[in-house]
Design a protein around this motif. Structure first.
Motif, PDB file in Angstrom:
ATOM      1  N   SER A 139      -0.098   4.041   1.275  1.00 18.47           N
ATOM      2  CA  SER A 139      -0.445   4.868   2.431  1.00 18.47           C
ATOM      3  C   SER A 139       0.709   4.924   3.419  1.00 18.47           C
ATOM      4  O   SER A 139       1.560   4.028   3.461  1.00 18.47           O
ATOM      5  N   ASP A 177      -1.942  -0.641  -3.585  1.00 19.29           N
ATOM      6  CA  ASP A 177      -1.823   0.012  -4.886  1.00 19.29           C
ATOM      7  C   ASP A 177      -1.033  -0.849  -5.866  1.00 19.29           C
ATOM      8  O   ASP A 177      -0.913  -0.530  -7.032  1.00 19.29           O
ATOM      9  N   GLY A 198      -3.653   0.646   4.191  1.00 13.77           N
ATOM     10  CA  GLY A 198      -4.811   0.955   3.351  1.00 13.77           C
ATOM     11  C   GLY A 198      -4.924   0.006   2.186  1.00 13.77           C
ATOM     12  O   GLY A 198      -4.201  -0.990   2.086  1.00 13.77           O
ATOM     13  N   SER A 222       0.835  -1.192   0.000  1.00 14.69           N
ATOM     14  CA  SER A 222       0.000   0.000   0.000  1.00 14.69           C
ATOM     15  C   SER A 222       0.870   1.241   0.000  1.00 14.69           C
ATOM     16  O   SER A 222       1.926   1.277   0.647  1.00 14.69           O
TER      17      SER A 222
END
Length: 285
Positions: free
Chosen positions: A33, A41, A38, A31
């Motif tokens: 974040s 990605d 979170g 992620s």
């Protein structure tokens, strides 16, 4: 209800090759974040095997991976281990990889696990040996894949755990935790399953004919390290090793087939609140 999407990975050199590579695949997400907790990605799916085309003193591994950024399978060859392994012995990495601390671990249940970061273009491999009493001197004639029904690596309460089950009465179940430096294991729990299952049979929770089956390890509870899901026949029992009791019992889908297939169909997971609204990252986005 949880809704989501399904994304099919491309084949590896054709469908038949994909089926042969599949068993030890692992999935790791990251992620962007700040806390890293979170929605992911990006993700990596990777497989690791020893390069058996090499001779002599050379020991190296081959990783096949697919990154969400590219959407294509890559082959990374000649990956060495910094700590030499005994030359006469091969690593049998047939079990599903375990994700832990930003790494994937591929397990040989007779010996240990190899970890690597599949996002790296030059992954550094590390070897983690099983608890000393669990290491077999040389690979057994017993199929390594079948041994995975009685030995499992997993993650619970934020630590790497190893669980093993003896395959003879009284079926001793033992669990170990790896220290923060990855150098040694500590036994945390040990319990005899036979008396627990016998009590559960007498209490009406498990048919007596299933009690005669050899127990297998299902999964380690990711939130409670003392709780292990054990399979007996077509039934799944939640065993609390601290309390020394069976917490519950449920029936598996009999259509799953062999004991090995039923064992591998169980997956430990913790569902985050954002799962239903997140999208699978891929090269097209």
């Amino acid at each position: 209800p949880i809704t989501g999407e399904l994304f099919r990975l491309p084949d590896i050199d054709g469908t038949k090759k994909t089926l042969s590579y599949g068993p030890n695949a692992g999935l790791l997400t990251r992620s962007a974040s700040a806390a890293g907790h979170g929605p992911p990605d990006r993700y990596a799916v990777a497989l690791l095997n020893e390069d058996r085309s090499r001779n002599g003193d050379e020991r190296a591994f081959v990783m096949r991976r697919i990154l969400s950024q590219t959407g294509k399978w890559e082959k990374l060859v000649g990956l060495p281990l910094p700590s030499p392994l005994p030359l006469p012995r091969r690593m049998e990495l047939y079990l599903e990889a375990v994700a832990f601390a930003g790494q994937l671990l591929w397990v040989d249940p007779t010996w240990g696990a190899i970890s690597a970061d599949p996002f790296s273009d030059r992954p550094e491999l590390r070897f983690v040996e099983l608890p000393r009493g669990s290491v077999w001197p040389m690979p057994s004639t017993h199929p390594v894949q079948a041994l995975g029904m009685f030995r499992r690596l997993g993650v619970s309460e934020g630590r790497l755990r190893y669980v093993e089950l003896s395959n003879q009465d009284p079926f001793v179940l033992s669990s170990f935790a790896l220290d923060d430096h990855g150098g040694s294991w500590t036994m945390e729990h040990q319990v005899e399953l036979a008396p627990l299952c016998r009590d559960h049979v007498n209490g009406g929770g498990l048919p007596s004919k299933d009690y005669t089956s050899t127990p297998r390890i299902g999964v380690i509870d990711p939130l409670n390290s003392s709780c292990i899901c054990v399979l007996i026949g077509k039934h799944v029992l939640a065993v609390d090793m601290d309390m020394g009791k069976v917490l519950g019992c449920s029936l598996t889908d009999e259509s799953e087939g062999s004991p090995w297939a039923i064992t591998t169909c169980l997956k430990p997971c913790v569902l985050p609140p954002w799962l239903g609204s997140s999208q699978i990252p891929n090269a097209g986005r």
